[in-house]
Structures are given as structure tokens and as C-alpha cells.
Design a protein around this motif. Structure first.
Motif, PDB file in Angstrom:
ATOM      1  N   LYS A   1      99.570  52.872  51.624  1.00 53.93           N
ATOM      2  CA  LYS A   1      99.145  52.480  52.788  1.00 53.93           C
ATOM      3  C   LYS A   1     100.425  52.723  53.760  1.00 53.93           C
ATOM      4  CE  LYS A   1      97.955  48.289  55.605  1.00 53.93           C
ATOM      5  NZ  LYS A   1      97.770  46.859  55.357  1.00 53.93           N
ATOM      6  N   ASN A   2     101.593  52.246  53.284  1.00 55.43           N
ATOM      7  CA  ASN A   2     102.986  52.423  53.988  1.00 55.43           C
ATOM      8  C   ASN A   2     102.995  53.932  54.574  1.00 55.43           C
ATOM      9  OD1 ASN A   2     105.619  51.449  54.937  1.00 55.43           O
ATOM     10  ND2 ASN A   2     105.931  53.112  53.515  1.00 55.43           N
ATOM     11  N   MET A   3     102.752  54.912  53.441  1.00 55.35           N
ATOM     12  CA  MET A   3     103.003  56.399  53.953  1.00 55.35           C
ATOM     13  C   MET A   3     102.004  56.632  54.983  1.00 55.35           C
ATOM     14  SD  MET A   3     105.980  56.508  52.733  1.00 55.35           S
ATOM     15  CE  MET A   3     106.036  58.302  53.551  1.00 55.35           C
ATOM     16  N   GLY A   4     100.834  56.326  54.578  1.00 50.07           N
ATOM     17  CA  GLY A   4      99.660  56.656  55.678  1.00 50.07           C
ATOM     18  C   GLY A   4     100.113  56.126  57.069  1.00 50.07           C
ATOM     19  N   MET A   5     100.745  55.180  57.182  1.00 55.81           N
ATOM     20  CA  MET A   5     101.074  54.682  58.658  1.00 55.81           C
ATOM     21  C   MET A   5     102.552  55.001  58.780  1.00 55.81           C
ATOM     22  SD  MET A   5      99.193  50.903  58.493  1.00 55.81           S
ATOM     23  CE  MET A   5      99.550  50.354  60.138  1.00 55.81           C
ATOM     24  N   GLY A   6     102.966  55.834  58.616  1.00 58.44           N
ATOM     25  CA  GLY A   6     104.343  56.526  58.892  1.00 58.44           C
ATOM     26  C   GLY A   6     105.525  55.818  58.319  1.00 58.44           C
ATOM     27  N   ASN A   7     105.324  55.299  57.283  1.00 54.76           N
ATOM     28  CA  ASN A   7     106.423  54.396  56.626  1.00 54.76           C
ATOM     29  C   ASN A   7     106.763  53.275  57.364  1.00 54.76           C
ATOM     30  OD1 ASN A   7     108.286  53.778  54.793  1.00 54.76           O
ATOM     31  ND2 ASN A   7     109.852  55.462  55.303  1.00 54.76           N
ATOM     32  N   ALA A   8     105.865  52.529  58.073  1.00 55.34           N
ATOM     33  CA  ALA A   8     106.102  51.621  58.965  1.00 55.34           C
ATOM     34  C   ALA A   8     105.209  50.109  58.343  1.00 55.34           C
ATOM     35  CB  ALA A   8     105.654  52.144  60.338  1.00 55.34           C
ATOM     36  N   THR A   9     105.310  49.738  57.365  1.00 52.08           N
ATOM     37  CA  THR A   9     104.584  48.590  57.143  1.00 52.08           C
ATOM     38  C   THR A   9     105.412  47.483  56.481  1.00 52.08           C
ATOM     39  OG1 THR A   9     103.907  49.474  54.878  1.00 52.08           O
ATOM     40  CG2 THR A   9     102.400  50.066  56.667  1.00 52.08           C
ATOM     41  N   THR A  10     106.758  47.419  56.747  1.00 51.56           N
ATOM     42  CA  THR A  10     107.476  46.346  56.085  1.00 51.56           C
ATOM     43  C   THR A  10     106.924  44.957  56.462  1.00 51.56           C
ATOM     44  OG1 THR A  10     109.466  47.561  56.398  1.00 51.56           O
ATOM     45  CG2 THR A  10     109.921  45.299  56.267  1.00 51.56           C
ATOM     46  N   SER A  11     106.188  44.978  57.548  1.00 51.59           N
ATOM     47  CA  SER A  11     105.741  43.464  57.940  1.00 51.59           C
ATOM     48  C   SER A  11     103.984  43.369  57.545  1.00 51.59           C
ATOM     49  CB  SER A  11     105.767  43.284  59.219  1.00 51.59           C
ATOM     50  OG  SER A  11     105.191  44.246  60.074  1.00 51.59           O
ATOM     51  N   LEU A  12     103.593  44.570  56.973  1.00 51.72           N
ATOM     52  CA  LEU A  12     101.996  44.505  56.769  1.00 51.72           C
ATOM     53  C   LEU A  12     101.708  44.441  55.248  1.00 51.72           C
ATOM     54  CD1 LEU A  12     100.857  47.103  59.301  1.00 51.72           C
ATOM     55  CD2 LEU A  12     100.265  44.540  59.402  1.00 51.72           C
ATOM     56  N   VAL A  13     102.756  44.549  54.371  1.00 49.74           N
ATOM     57  CA  VAL A  13     102.296  44.859  52.814  1.00 49.74           C
ATOM     58  C   VAL A  13     101.689  43.493  52.207  1.00 49.74           C
ATOM     59  CG1 VAL A  13     103.916  46.909  52.452  1.00 49.74           C
ATOM     60  CG2 VAL A  13     104.672  44.462  52.387  1.00 49.74           C
ATOM     61  N   ASP A  14     101.206  43.699  51.278  1.00 53.91           N
ATOM     62  CA  ASP A  14     100.674  42.369  50.617  1.00 53.91           C
ATOM     63  C   ASP A  14     100.286  42.765  48.992  1.00 53.91           C
ATOM     64  OD1 ASP A  14      98.108  43.698  51.664  1.00 53.91           O
ATOM     65  OD2 ASP A  14      97.181  42.059  50.427  1.00 53.91           O
ATOM     66  N   GLY A  15     100.221  41.765  48.194  1.00 51.85           N
ATOM     67  CA  GLY A  15      99.980  41.876  46.864  1.00 51.85           C
ATOM     68  C   GLY A  15     100.861  42.821  45.953  1.00 51.85           C
ATOM     69  N   ALA A  16     100.577  43.186  45.006  1.00 55.23           N
ATOM     70  CA  ALA A  16     101.397  43.941  44.104  1.00 55.23           C
ATOM     71  C   ALA A  16     101.946  45.110  44.648  1.00 55.23           C
ATOM     72  CB  ALA A  16     100.416  44.271  42.617  1.00 55.23           C
ATOM     73  N   SER A  17     101.501  45.753  45.411  1.00 54.42           N
ATOM     74  CA  SER A  17     102.169  47.079  45.926  1.00 54.42           C
ATOM     75  C   SER A  17     103.265  46.626  47.023  1.00 54.42           C
ATOM     76  CB  SER A  17     100.877  47.605  47.138  1.00 54.42           C
ATOM     77  OG  SER A  17     100.815  47.152  47.939  1.00 54.42           O
ATOM     78  N   SER A  18     103.357  45.515  47.393  1.00 54.16           N
ATOM     79  CA  SER A  18     104.449  45.032  48.417  1.00 54.16           C
ATOM     80  C   SER A  18     105.867  45.046  47.845  1.00 54.16           C
ATOM     81  CB  SER A  18     104.070  43.616  49.029  1.00 54.16           C
ATOM     82  OG  SER A  18     104.411  42.435  47.777  1.00 54.16           O
ATOM     83  N   VAL A  19     105.927  45.071  46.450  1.00 61.43           N
ATOM     84  CA  VAL A  19     107.306  44.993  46.148  1.00 61.43           C
ATOM     85  C   VAL A  19     107.989  46.495  46.149  1.00 61.43           C
ATOM     86  CG1 VAL A  19     106.749  43.285  44.256  1.00 61.43           C
ATOM     87  CG2 VAL A  19     106.530  45.635  43.573  1.00 61.43           C
ATOM     88  N   ILE A  20     107.176  47.113  46.647  1.00 66.00           N
ATOM     89  CA  ILE A  20     107.824  48.636  46.720  1.00 66.00           C
ATOM     90  C   ILE A  20     108.543  48.827  48.395  1.00 66.00           C
ATOM     91  CG2 ILE A  20     107.366  51.153  47.425  1.00 66.00           C
ATOM     92  CD1 ILE A  20     104.755  50.666  45.684  1.00 66.00           C
TER      93      ILE A  20
END
Length: 320
Positions: A35-54
Motif C-alpha cells: 500500500k505504501n509503495m502504491g501511494m508513492g512511499n507516503a503512508t507513514t501516517s496511514l499504516v495499520d496491522g502487521a504490515s505497519s512494522v515496515i
């Protein structure tokens, strides 16, 4: 909260000074959050769940299904037949917080071993790296969460390698207005690493003549400071449009910026796009997602890479 934010900002400028191309563990910079890379590496404030640790371990706290496991798997094939993979599992422990275990790996494949006596090849040797982490996140207030990851980073090149403890720290603040969120994280904070073993320095004629081996130098890991903001630009009963912006500062690169947008229909169908600024290789990105039976989610991201062609990232998320 203001003191914590100021502390993290101070650390970023003290520890993340740019020294391009002079770090070890560069596989940690290839982001496996689709999700982060689909949005231009711009989801520091949008991540949730197990993938957020990346990206930001504070996003773990937003996984609200108490007692269930959130599992995230992702994969990307890199140029030169290099492959990356990630597996993360998190669980909401109610008042205790959310805990997670994760593994990130890179496989560089086999290379031909050459020596001075055998310049055209003397067998093959393997190369690879891995990061194994344990994460914890918890709401400190109803709007502010904190997350931390302790991980062991290792790489192996034939008979030389290293193993080093590193840390990720993140915060996430939800303002409550238009779903505006502010996220910050420091990734790969550790002391410098040193490969074990020794090598024969052919450029030092005296040592080479005496057969005197040299120890490897010390190198830092690619410590990265991220700060981002996001908001819901428009929302109705069935549609929601979200935009985001990130600033990314690494000790291995110039400062970069990410701009992203996501359109969600019924919170089950997603279209994403973004653009990365400050990099001469990566730029425009696209992505999408699909939720099935409320507990299975597929995500895809396409990032353009100058000279190397497009890169395709895929992920699968399971809640059970």
C-alpha cells in the motif's frame, strides 16, 4: 506528546546525516509495504496491522480485532534476479496492546567465486540477508499511539557476514478532524556493524607480500527518519478519497518526498497512485486493493524504475 515529537525530530538530525552509498544492510531500504509503495512511499501516517512494522510500528495499535491474528505477506522481484519477501503476524492483546513478529529477507542468488589464481571462476557462493523482529504498540491516549520494534539484522556473503541488533521507533497522532493523522518513525537505529572474518588486501603490497590479512571496516545500517501527514479529502457513504505526504531522510541518500492518494469504494475496493520526489530512479507509482469476505485482502503496486523497468509488488493479508 509534544516532548516525544521534539525528541524524535532531534534524533533524526543528529543520527540521519547523509553519507550516500556508505552503509551496510541496504536491503532494508526496499519497502515491502505494498500500500505504501502504491501511494508513492507516503503512508507513514496511514499504516495499520502487521504490515505497519515496515514503515511505522505505531500503526500496529490500529488493528482492533481483539484475539485475532493479522497476517501479512508481500513479495517483490528486483533487478538482477534479486528477490525480497516479508511475513508479519500481529495480535491485539486488548489492554496490553498489539504485539507482532516479522521476517524480512533478501535473496541475491548465487555468484561465481573468482580468485587471483582462478580469475574465470572457482565454484559458486551464495549471498543473502534477513531481518527478524518483535514489535509492540499501544495507545498512550485515545489519539496517540507509540510503537517499537527490536530486530536482528544479518547478511552473509560466502564465508563473511554480520549479525546486528537494531531498533525501529514510531509515533502516530490522530487529530480527530477530517481524519488528519501525523506519523513519525525512525528505522534501523543501531551501532555500526562489522563483517566477521578477514580479507587479503591486494592494494597493500606489503601486507600482501607478507600474507597479512586485514579486518573489515565498520559500517552503519541505513537509518531512516520518516514523517508524514494524511487526511480524508472527501468522503460519502460509499466513497472516500485520502491524500498523504511524507518526508523521508536517510543516512544513505538525499532527502526524498512522497505524495500519495487513495480512493476507496465501500472500504473493499481501492485505487492508489503516488509520486516520489528526490530520487533519480523511482518516480510514478500505481496500485490497487481488493477485500474478500472481510478477512482476505489482496494488494498490488507498480513502481516505475528508470533504467531497470517497472517493479511489481504483491501482498496478501489474512485476518483469522
Amino acid at each position: 506528546m509534544k516532548r516525544i515529537i521534539f525528541f524524535i525530530l532531534s534524533l533524526s538530525y543528529v543520527w540521519a546525516s547523509s553519507s550516500i552509498g556508505s552503509v551496510a544492510g541496504q536491503f532494508l531500504e526496499v519497502n515491502l509495504n505494498v500500500k505504501n509503495m502504491g501511494m508513492g512511499n507516503a503512508t507513514t501516517s496511514l499504516v495499520d496491522g502487521a504490515s505497519s512494522v515496515i514503515v511505522n510500528p505505531a500503526g500496529l495499535a490500529d488493528y482492533s480485532k481483539i484475539g485475532q491474528l493479522d497476517t501479512y505477506l508481500s513479495y517483490v522481484n528486483w533487478p538482477a534476479e534479486i528477490s525480497f519477501g516479508f511475513l508479519g503476524v500481529s495480535k491485539n492483546m486488548n489492554r496490553f496492546g498489539v504485539v507482532s513478529a516479522s521476517v524480512l529477507y533478501v535473496n541475491y542468488g548465487d555468484e561465481i567465486r573468482t580468485t587471483q589464481e582462478m580469475p574465470f571462476g572457482d565454484g559458486n557462493f551464495s549471498m543473502g540477508g534477513m531481518s527478524v523482529g518483535l514489535s509492540f504498540s499501544k495507545f498512550v491516549t485515545d489519539k496517540f499511539s507509540f510503537g517499537i520494534t527490536m530486530k536482528n539484522v544479518s547478511e552473509k556473503y560466502d564465508d563473511a557476514g554480520y549479525s546486528q541488533l537494531a531498533w525501529d521507533i514510531g509515533t502516530l497522532y490522530r487529530t480527530g478532524y477530517k481524519n488528519i493523522k501525523i506519523g513519525m518513525s525512525i528505522l534501523n537505529f543501531s551501532k555500526e556493524i562489522q563483517f566477521d572474518g578477514k580479507y587479503l588486501d591486494f592494494s597493500d603490497k606489503v601486507k600482501y607480500a607478507l600474507g597479512d590479512s586485514s579486518s573489515y571496516s565498520n559500517w552503519p545500517l541505513p537509518m531512516t527518519f520518516r514523517t508524514g501527514i494524511s487526511m480524508d479529502a472527501w468522503q460519502s457513504d460509499v466513497l472516500k478519497a485520502t491524500c498523504s505526504f511524507d518526508v523521508i531522510h536517510s543516512n544513505n541518500n538525499d532527502e526524498q518526498y512522497g505524495i500519495g492518494a487513495e480512493c476507496a469504494y465501500l472500504e473493499k475496493y481501492f485505487l492508489r497512485t503516488g509520486y516520489q520526489i528526490g530520487t533519480d530512479i523511482q518516480g510514478l507509482t500505481f496500485g490497487g486493493g481488493l477485500v474478500l469476505m472481510d478477512n482476505i485482502q489482496f494488494d498490488y503496486a507498480l513502481s516505475t524504475m528508470r533504467y531497470f523497468g517497472p517493479r511489481h509488488r504483491i501482498s496478501l493479508r489474512l485476518n483469522f
